[in-house]
Design an enzyme around this catalytic site. Structure first.
Site, mmCIF file in Angstrom:
data_model
loop_
_atom_site.group_PDB
_atom_site.id
_atom_site.type_symbol
_atom_site.label_atom_id
_atom_site.label_comp_id
_atom_site.label_asym_id
_atom_site.label_seq_id
_atom_site.Cartn_x
_atom_site.Cartn_y
_atom_site.Cartn_z
ATOM 1 N N ASP A 176 0.839 -1.198 0.000
ATOM 2 C CA ASP A 176 0.000 0.000 0.000
ATOM 3 C C ASP A 176 0.876 1.250 0.000
ATOM 4 O OD1 ASP A 176 -2.277 1.844 0.879
ATOM 5 O OD2 ASP A 176 -3.278 -0.101 0.920
ATOM 6 N N ASP A 185 0.885 2.020 18.055
ATOM 7 C CA ASP A 185 0.178 0.744 17.952
ATOM 8 C C ASP A 185 0.956 -0.290 17.133
ATOM 9 O OD1 ASP A 185 -1.756 2.033 19.348
ATOM 10 O OD2 ASP A 185 -3.309 1.934 17.804
ATOM 11 N N HIS A 208 -3.669 5.916 3.840
ATOM 12 C CA HIS A 208 -4.360 4.712 3.365
ATOM 13 C C HIS A 208 -3.665 3.438 3.862
ATOM 14 C CE1 HIS A 208 -5.755 1.835 0.170
ATOM 15 N NE2 HIS A 208 -6.841 2.590 0.171
ATOM 16 N N ASN A 306 -14.180 0.400 -6.292
ATOM 17 C CA ASN A 306 -15.238 1.277 -5.768
ATOM 18 C C ASN A 306 -16.038 1.950 -6.881
ATOM 19 O OD1 ASN A 306 -14.186 0.688 -3.250
ATOM 20 N ND2 ASN A 306 -12.886 2.506 -3.221
ATOM 21 N N ALA A 316 -7.787 -7.638 -8.704
ATOM 22 C CA ALA A 316 -8.753 -8.543 -8.080
ATOM 23 C C ALA A 316 -9.434 -9.442 -9.105
ATOM 24 C CB ALA A 316 -9.804 -7.728 -7.311
ATOM 25 N N SER A 375 -11.230 -0.968 -0.138
ATOM 26 C CA SER A 375 -9.888 -0.981 0.461
ATOM 27 C C SER A 375 -9.937 -1.349 1.930
ATOM 28 C CB SER A 375 -9.242 0.401 0.348
ATOM 29 O OG SER A 375 -8.830 0.648 -0.961
#
Lengths: 455, 70
Positions: A176, A185, A208, A306, A316, A375
């Site tokens: 990405d 985190d 993103h 999208n 995909a 996403s």
């Protein structure tokens, strides 16, 4: 039953012996494992004389080669080592359980079948839940402690269930825009990172990538805000294949896939793609890369796109890339989520939450943020795949099939949501039935003088 | 033009590709893909090699950070 029967009463409960179940390995390996791990000398059942009790056998126990099971008479502390071997995938020891006396039901009283009830409960708990029906009226919402998507994919397990497979030992590659390496985190969670964008470091200047990585493998207890990561014990491989402005090329993406396979990623999550026209075939290079990945045990999951009611985008749409559609809070396909209009790989495989997803963003942009899109659905599936892979040991195509097999069917068409909602494997908690209690007369209490009613 | 080549490993041998005039950018052995630069004539010669597929590199663009859809 009278007290006189105590003497000839049938024995019950644990016998003191243990039963060890082995995987399908040869007798020598199983007996060797018992000797190496717990110092147990097992006699081969084919070599010993018929016996009444284990005391007659020369050794700590007997191994039944045709069953792959050993019965041993041993001090409990020696079995501790064997029990630890149960969790080790390299060990052929599958289970160590106490041997119990078993009787035909009506020979003993109901309150003495407690062990049987517990046994049955333990067996039940090991089976997968069959409660695969969704409450039609259910609408998910974020809570103060977790993002709604975690509840939907069962990373927060349903009531009376646990989700013991957390993604430990699994590696998820997120290809990405990079990640915020300073985000608290992700401290200690990133095994390796690499930038394929000339002149830019892995540091995420977009947000993103940090959001997607967080959904896939964010920690259980974030420094602030609600929980948002699906596979909180999986570790991350971060490949930056999109620039800080969100652009990249197919060549950079292929280089990222190549790197992720070399890093032995179990799951490769790609929340990216380009639009595809109706009738347009998939790209040979993406398919070739995806086949190489599956052969190496890496499963590629990618966002459907999208564009709304338009074909699933590339990559995909490659047959060997798992395409992910997005769902809203009522588990309906999000209106922007691309659909299966092209064959030959252009199908939707599974669906996952992708509307108003809360996850991590770079610290400079507020540490947490909400985004929508296929996403966001894709890393949910990557996290589910990691947890499934940990549970089953399945990789590549086997993991793909398991992900589809365990998906919960949705009311919408396969064209829109594929096999349905990808979910984390859960197990039902053992329900311990309390033994019935014999009735005992209680103490008789004197109510005292009864006051005559006042007129 | 920036192109991406797929095909069996034997067909993607560096010497054979160099003869066609392809300027190899990267040879991704694990995924079995070669990327590089080629003009129209070179692409014709590449396509003549048995097993090789030639596709044009494409741009990928995701939405800006504050876009409603990602």
């Amino acid at each position: 039953m009278s007290t006189a029967s105590t003497v000839d009463r049938l024995p019950e409960g644990p016998t003191g012996r243990q039963i060890i179940t082995f995987d399908n390995v040869d007798a020598g390996r199983a007996r060797g494992e018992a000797r190496d791990v717990a110092g147990l000398d097992l006699a081969d059942s084919r070599e010993v004389e018929p016996f009444e009790t284990l005391d007659e056998v020369d050794g700590d126990g007997v191994y039944f080669a045709t069953l792959g099971i050993a019965v041993v008479d041993s001090a409990p502390e020696r079995l501790g080592d064997l029990s630890r071997a149960v969790g080790d995938s390299a060990s052929p020891v599958l289970a160590v359980e106490p041997e119990v006396y078993v009787h035909v039901f009506d020979t003993i009283e109901t309150d003495e079948t407690r062990e049987l009830i517990d046994e049955v409960a333990a067996v039940d708990a090991d089976e997968e839940t069959e409660d695969d029906e969704l409450d039609e009226a259910e609408v998910y919402a974020d809570t103060p402690t977790y993002a709604w998507g975690l509840k939907a994919v069962r990373a927060i397990p349903p009531i009376l269930h646990t989700a013991p497979w957390t993604g430990a030992g699994m590696r998820i590659a997120v290809l990405d825009t990079g990640i915020d390496l300073e985000h608290p985190d992700f401290a200690g969670r990133i095994i390796a990172s690499e930038s394929f964008i000339p002149g830019q470091s892995v540091q995420d200047g977009h947000s993103h990538g940090t959001h997607c990585a967080g959904t896939a493998a964010g920690i259980k207890s974030p420094a602030s805000g609600r929980r948002y990561g699906v596979a909180h014990h999986a570790r991350l491989l971060i490949g930056k294949v999109l620039s800080n402005s969100g652009s990249g090329t197919s060549g950079q993406i292929l280089a990222g896939i190549d790197w992720a396979i070399r890093q032995r990623a179990h799951v490769i999550s790609m929340s990216l793609g380009s639009a595809v026209a109706v009738g347009q075939p998939h790209f040979v290079y993406y398919e070739q890369a995806a086949v190489a990945a599956l052969n190496a045990g890496s499963l590629i999951v990618a966002a459907a796109g999208n564009e709304g009611w338009k074909p699933v985008g590339a990559p995909a749409n490659s047959p060997s890339v798992l395409a992910v559609a997005a769902l809203d809070q009522s588990l309906q396909r999000a209106s922007f989520s691309c659909v299966a209009l092209n064959g030959g790989g252009g199908e939707i495989n599974v669906a996952a939450p992708g509307v108003a997803t809360d996850s991590s963003v770079p610290v400079g942009k507020g540490s947490h943020g909400i985004k929508s899109g296929t996403s966001m659905a894709t890393p949910h599936v990557a996290g589910v795949a990691a947890r499934l892979g940990q549970k089953t040991g399945f990789r590549g195509r086997a993991l793909w099939r398991e992900l589809e097999r365990t998906a919960v069917p949705l009311p919408q068409s396969v064209q829109e949501v594929g096999k349905g909602l990808a979910v984390v494997p859960v197990r039902r908690m053992a329900v311990i039935a309390p033994a019935p209690m014999a009735w005992q007369p209680g103490p008789i209490t004197e109510p005292g003088p009864v006051e005559p009613p006042t007129p | 033009m920036h192109v991406t080549l797929g095909g069996p490993a034997a067909a993607l041998a560096p010497e054979a590709l160099a003869e066609t005039g392809l300027v190899v950018d990267e040879h991704l052995e694990v995924v079995g893909v070669v990327t590089g630069w080629a003009d129209d004539d070179t692409i014709e010669r590449l396509r003549a090699i048995e097993g090789v597929t030639v596709e044009f590199e494409r741009g990928v663009q995701i939405a800006p950070p504050d876009a409603p859809l990602q």
